[in-house]
Design a protein around this motif. Structure first.
Motif, PDB file in Angstrom:
ATOM      1  N   PHE A   1       1.917   5.930  -3.087  1.00  0.00           N
ATOM      2  CA  PHE A   1       2.308   6.980  -1.649  1.00  0.00           C
ATOM      3  C   PHE A   1       3.467   8.302  -1.671  1.00  0.00           C
ATOM      4  CE2 PHE A   1       3.020   2.029  -0.177  1.00  0.00           C
ATOM      5  CZ  PHE A   1       2.253   2.418   0.770  1.00  0.00           C
ATOM      6  N   CYS A   2       2.548   9.133  -1.373  1.00  0.00           N
ATOM      7  CA  CYS A   2       3.696  10.372  -1.615  1.00  0.00           C
ATOM      8  C   CYS A   2       3.359  11.469   0.067  1.00  0.00           C
ATOM      9  CB  CYS A   2       2.063  11.027  -2.067  1.00  0.00           C
ATOM     10  SG  CYS A   2       2.042  10.534  -3.670  1.00  0.00           S
ATOM     11  N   SER A   3       4.833  10.553   0.999  1.00  0.00           N
ATOM     12  CA  SER A   3       5.399  11.490   1.904  1.00  0.00           C
ATOM     13  C   SER A   3       5.852  12.620   1.594  1.00  0.00           C
ATOM     14  CB  SER A   3       6.221  11.267   2.246  1.00  0.00           C
ATOM     15  OG  SER A   3       5.758   9.368   2.389  1.00  0.00           O
TER      16      SER A   3
ATOM     17  N   THR B   1      14.833  -5.931  -1.433  1.00  0.00           N
ATOM     18  CA  THR B   1      15.286  -5.414  -2.887  1.00  0.00           C
ATOM     19  C   THR B   1      16.494  -4.436  -3.120  1.00  0.00           C
ATOM     20  OG1 THR B   1      12.488  -4.303  -2.816  1.00  0.00           O
ATOM     21  CG2 THR B   1      14.564  -3.323  -4.974  1.00  0.00           C
TER      22      THR B   1
HETATM   23  C1  LIG Z   1       5.107   5.246   5.461  1.00  0.00           C
HETATM   24  C2  LIG Z   1       5.848   5.309   3.518  1.00  0.00           C
HETATM   25  C3  LIG Z   1       5.845   6.192   2.559  1.00  0.00           C
HETATM   26  C4  LIG Z   1       6.587   6.428   1.950  1.00  0.00           C
HETATM   27  N1  LIG Z   1       6.225   7.505   1.251  1.00  0.00           N
HETATM   28  C5  LIG Z   1       7.000   7.527  -0.367  1.00  0.00           C
HETATM   29  C6  LIG Z   1       7.256   8.090  -1.147  1.00  0.00           C
HETATM   30  O1  LIG Z   1       6.773   9.775  -0.091  1.00  0.00           O
HETATM   31  N2  LIG Z   1       7.364   9.072  -2.571  1.00  0.00           N
HETATM   32  C7  LIG Z   1       7.567   7.010  -2.793  1.00  0.00           C
HETATM   33  O2  LIG Z   1       7.565   6.869  -3.817  1.00  0.00           O
HETATM   34  N3  LIG Z   1       7.281   6.255  -2.210  1.00  0.00           N
HETATM   35  C8  LIG Z   1       6.762   6.424  -0.910  1.00  0.00           C
HETATM   36  N4  LIG Z   1       6.445   4.744   0.073  1.00  0.00           N
HETATM   37  C9  LIG Z   1       7.010   3.774  -1.253  1.00  0.00           C
HETATM   38  C10 LIG Z   1       7.933   3.060  -0.383  1.00  0.00           C
HETATM   39  O3  LIG Z   1       9.332   3.649  -1.484  1.00  0.00           O
HETATM   40  C11 LIG Z   1       7.601   1.120  -1.238  1.00  0.00           C
HETATM   41  O4  LIG Z   1       7.145   0.784  -0.383  1.00  0.00           O
HETATM   42  C12 LIG Z   1       8.561   0.717  -0.773  1.00  0.00           C
HETATM   43  O5  LIG Z   1       9.561   1.504  -1.941  1.00  0.00           O
HETATM   44  C13 LIG Z   1       8.625  -0.801  -1.529  1.00  0.00           C
HETATM   45  O6  LIG Z   1       7.548  -1.043  -2.826  1.00  0.00           O
HETATM   46  P1  LIG Z   1       6.330  -1.781  -2.393  1.00  0.00           P
HETATM   47  O7  LIG Z   1       5.206  -0.835  -1.048  1.00  0.00           O
HETATM   48  O8  LIG Z   1       5.612  -1.568  -3.453  1.00  0.00           O
HETATM   49  O9  LIG Z   1       5.922  -3.256  -2.118  1.00  0.00           O
HETATM   50  P2  LIG Z   1       6.874  -4.191  -3.681  1.00  0.00           P
HETATM   51  O10 LIG Z   1       7.449  -3.215  -4.780  1.00  0.00           O
HETATM   52  O11 LIG Z   1       5.246  -4.295  -3.834  1.00  0.00           O
HETATM   53  O12 LIG Z   1       7.310  -4.959  -2.580  1.00  0.00           O
HETATM   54  C14 LIG Z   1       7.184  -6.046  -1.457  1.00  0.00           C
HETATM   55  C15 LIG Z   1       7.821  -7.223  -1.403  1.00  0.00           C
HETATM   56  O13 LIG Z   1       8.803  -7.660  -2.504  1.00  0.00           O
HETATM   57  C16 LIG Z   1      10.529  -7.570  -2.408  1.00  0.00           C
HETATM   58  N5  LIG Z   1      10.643  -7.220  -3.445  1.00  0.00           N
HETATM   59  C17 LIG Z   1      10.469  -6.809  -4.472  1.00  0.00           C
HETATM   60  N6  LIG Z   1      11.322  -6.628  -5.802  1.00  0.00           N
HETATM   61  C18 LIG Z   1      12.169  -7.466  -5.327  1.00  0.00           C
HETATM   62  C19 LIG Z   1      13.165  -8.358  -5.940  1.00  0.00           C
HETATM   63  N7  LIG Z   1      13.590  -7.653  -6.805  1.00  0.00           N
HETATM   64  N8  LIG Z   1      13.709  -8.840  -5.550  1.00  0.00           N
HETATM   65  C20 LIG Z   1      13.473  -8.849  -4.337  1.00  0.00           C
HETATM   66  N9  LIG Z   1      12.930  -8.677  -3.427  1.00  0.00           N
HETATM   67  C21 LIG Z   1      12.182  -8.100  -3.937  1.00  0.00           C
HETATM   68  C22 LIG Z   1      10.051  -6.117  -1.742  1.00  0.00           C
HETATM   69  O14 LIG Z   1      11.483  -5.987  -0.832  1.00  0.00           O
HETATM   70  C23 LIG Z   1       9.067  -6.275  -0.406  1.00  0.00           C
HETATM   71  O15 LIG Z   1       9.581  -7.123   0.619  1.00  0.00           O
HETATM   72  C24 LIG Z   1       6.645   4.756   0.883  1.00  0.00           C
HETATM   73  C25 LIG Z   1       5.760   3.970   1.977  1.00  0.00           C
HETATM   74  C26 LIG Z   1       5.890   4.223   2.838  1.00  0.00           C
HETATM   75  C27 LIG Z   1       4.740   2.443   3.913  1.00  0.00           C
END
Ligand SMILES: Cc1cc2nc3c(=O)[nH]c(=O)nc-3n(C[C@H](O)[C@H](O)[C@H](O)COP(=O)(O)OP(=O)(O)OC[C@H]3O[C@@H](n4cnc5c(N)ncnc54)[C@H](O)[C@@H]3O)c2cc1C
Length: 563
Positions: free
Chosen positions: A218-220, A444
């Protein structure tokens, strides 16, 4: 009904809608009394009078030129697209945006939204500008502003003189044609919350820079001039401790493309006029920033703790816009012979929306003010710990609440609320859902709150920080409730992590609601006492909820064990 009178009824109905359209503010600043009260409280009348002309000017631009430009930029044919090669077949990896997107950017960056960071202690001003910009949702530029601010703060705090001299002037520039925008690349396909699972590698190179290989998921603002990214030095230990933080320019000094290859742009639910991509890094030139082995800590301190505040302020502003749209609609739309604003249930919905908007705006600007005090060296360690704890709770609650507020705004507009070309609300709703995921998903953040209390006793910092907000007048309602809140947070330490996790949601929501109330009680606006009372009654219910966690955990375990 005769044919003439039925035509008149239709014309009147259409006229009511036209009247609603005409009632939309032409200035988001001058019509936002609550924002003005907040700024007056933190700045005092004299400082406010210095910045008011600038905010009034930008408030007008945001409500007129930027609003129209962002609407156009989000039409399907205007969305960003990837152009990977130029005419002669050389790789360019360019993201092409519409003219409307650039027009919005010219005004947003031209406001000085980043330029104000030339001086420390300007977070309240930066957030006020960002708030006005975020009346238009993400707007294609608001996520990039948050990322750029994170890079500026990282450079200012832990950047070498060389990197500062090379990049800060362009990042702080207000000329849209020459400035640099920033991005932050942390998330990889195997996990975003679990940053410690990052697999991108970094190796030092003979030329003094490093080379990064790997991919980010994910790179916004993927076409940004400069990105801050995490990668693991090859000899680095596993987990977050082994991560380094690197600055990665899109173009090298000779103008050639750095080793950044965009696989594709994401097809997203919201924030559509801002390009998010998946990226491969192949021998990408990178400059380490900050202390070795402290990459993750620096990312948290300067990037994530900045963008979580941005996220909450953006959420509050999107919710405020929804309230403005819905409130004006309720004054003009008629049903059963009267404006719908006369119906008690419509009034209740509007009251709840307004209350939530005011609460999260009050809390978010307190944090911006605290951030100013931290940067100016006026804050102590407890203040810093309070910021760290509450910025997470605030991001959680504000982004969750904003979606709810916008959805309720859509409800007020009835069927018209669901129409893409009728109002800004459908786009705001989609943007708000993305705000919820960005910068830490809800669970998280709550899990972090449990750790912060159990391992670092940040409940104590919360209590001390709250006492500072409530003092010197301990008769404030929030101050009177605080001892019960203190007990509830401390109670979490008596449980194991799993059990405390089962109770944290309600406790966190109470803690952040009480924080909003305390901030809000400090300044007066015309009717804010009444709105606060409503908020207190409906949102702050500090009881011994953590006690119920033991039983709740039992149910959760039993229920979630089945498919
Ligand atoms: C449109 C968009 C743009 C984005 N742009 C960027 C960007 O520019 N740069 C960047 O680095 N990232 C970016 N992201 C990524 C975003 O930061 C991540 O999607 C977010 O941090 C969650 O990570 P994940 O998607 O891997 O979900 P996961 O980490 O797989 O989490 C899935 C679910 O599990 C839960 N979970 C995970 N770990 C725990 C825990 N320890 N305790 C309780 N619950 C937990 C989470 O809360 C979530 O509900 C973007 C995301 C989106 C949707």
């Amino acid at each position: 009904m005769s044919e003439t009178s039925s035509l008149e009824v239709v014309a009147q109905g259409r006229q009511h809608l036209a009247d609603w359209e005409a009632a939309q503010p032409e200035n988001f600043y001058s019509t936002d009394q609550h924002l003005q009260s907040i700024l007056n409280f933190y700045w005092g009348a004299e400082k406010l009078s210095v910045y008011a002309p600038r905010l009034t000017q930008f408030g007008h631009e945001a409500a007129t030129i930027i609003d129209a430009a962002v609407r156009r930029a989000n039409e399907p044919h205007n969305l960003p697209r990837l152009e990977r090669f130029n005419a002669v077949g050389e790789r360019t990896e360019q993201v092409i945006h519409s003219a409307a997107h650039h027009l919005a950017g010219k005004h947003i960056y031209g406001s000085g939204a980043m330029g104000v960071y030339r001086e420390p202690g300007n977070n309240v001003l930066a957030q006020a500008l960002f708030y006005l910009s975020s009346y238009n949702g993400e707007a294609g530029h608001n996520c990039p502003l948050a990322c750029t601010a994170g890079i500026i703060k990282t450079l200012q705090n832990v950047g070498s003189d060389e990197l500062k001299a090379k990049y800060l002037p362009r990042l702080l520039d207000t000329n849209y044609d020459t400035l640099f925008t920033g991005a932050q690349f942390l998330t990889e396909v195997q996990g975003g919350s679990d940053v410690g699972a990052n697999a991108c590698t970094a190796v030092p190179h003979a030329d003094g820079a490093w080379r990064i290989n790997g991919e980010k998921w994910f790179c916004s603002n993927v076409g940004a001039d400069l990105a801050l990214m995490t990668a693991r030095p090859v000899d680095g230990v596993a987990g977050t401790k082994g991560l380094g933080l690197f600055l990665v320019p899109r173009l090298l000094d000779d103008g050639s493309l750095n080793g950044i290859y965009i696989r594709r742009l994401k097809d997203k639910l919201g924030t559509k006029s801002m390009a998010t991509g998946e990226v491969d890094f192949k021998d990408c030139v990178a400059y380490p920033i900050g202390e070795p082995g402290k990459g993750f800590q620096h990312a948290m301190d300067y990037v994530i703790n900045t963008s979580r505040l941005y996220n909450a302020v953006g959420s509050a502003a999107a919710a405020r816009r929804a309230y403005v749209v819905a409130w004006t609609y309720a004054q003009h739309r008629h049903a059963f012979g009267q404006p719908i604003s006369q119906f008690p249930l419509v009034q209740e919905t509007l009251a709840e929306m307004r209350c939530d908007v005011m609460a999260m705006t009050a809390g978010s600007f307190y944090l911006a003010h605290l951030r100013d005090r931290i940067e100016l060296g006026e804050a102590d360690d407890t203040d810093k710990q309070f910021y760290r704890f509450v910025v997470n709770l605030n991001k959680y609650y504000a982004s969750l609440t904003a979606t709810n507020v916008v959805r309720r705004g859509i409800e007020i507009l009835g069927g018209n609320g669901a129409m893409e070309n009728f109002s800004v609300l459908p786009r705001l709703l989609r943007d708000c859902v993305i705000f919820e995921a960005w910068e830490g998903a809800h669970n998280t953040l709550l899990a972090q709150a449990v750790r912060d209390v159990q391992r670092h006793s940040l409940d104590e910092a919360y209590d001390q920080g709250m006492q500072k907000i409530c003092s010197p007048d301990q008769s404030l309602r929030a101050g009177a409730i605080l001892p019960r809140m203190r007990g509830q947070l401390a109670e979490l330490k008596a449980y194991d992590e799993m059990t405390a996790s089962a109770g944290i949601r309600e406790v966190a929501e109470d803690a952040v609601s009480l924080f909003y109330l305390a901030c809000w009680e400090n300044y007066a606006s015309d009717d804010s006492a009444m709105v606060r009372e409503w908020f207190l009654t409906t949102r702050v219910s500090v009881k011994s909820k953590a006690m119920g966690a033991v039983f709740k955990k039992m149910f959760i375990e039993a229920i979630s064990a089945q498919l």
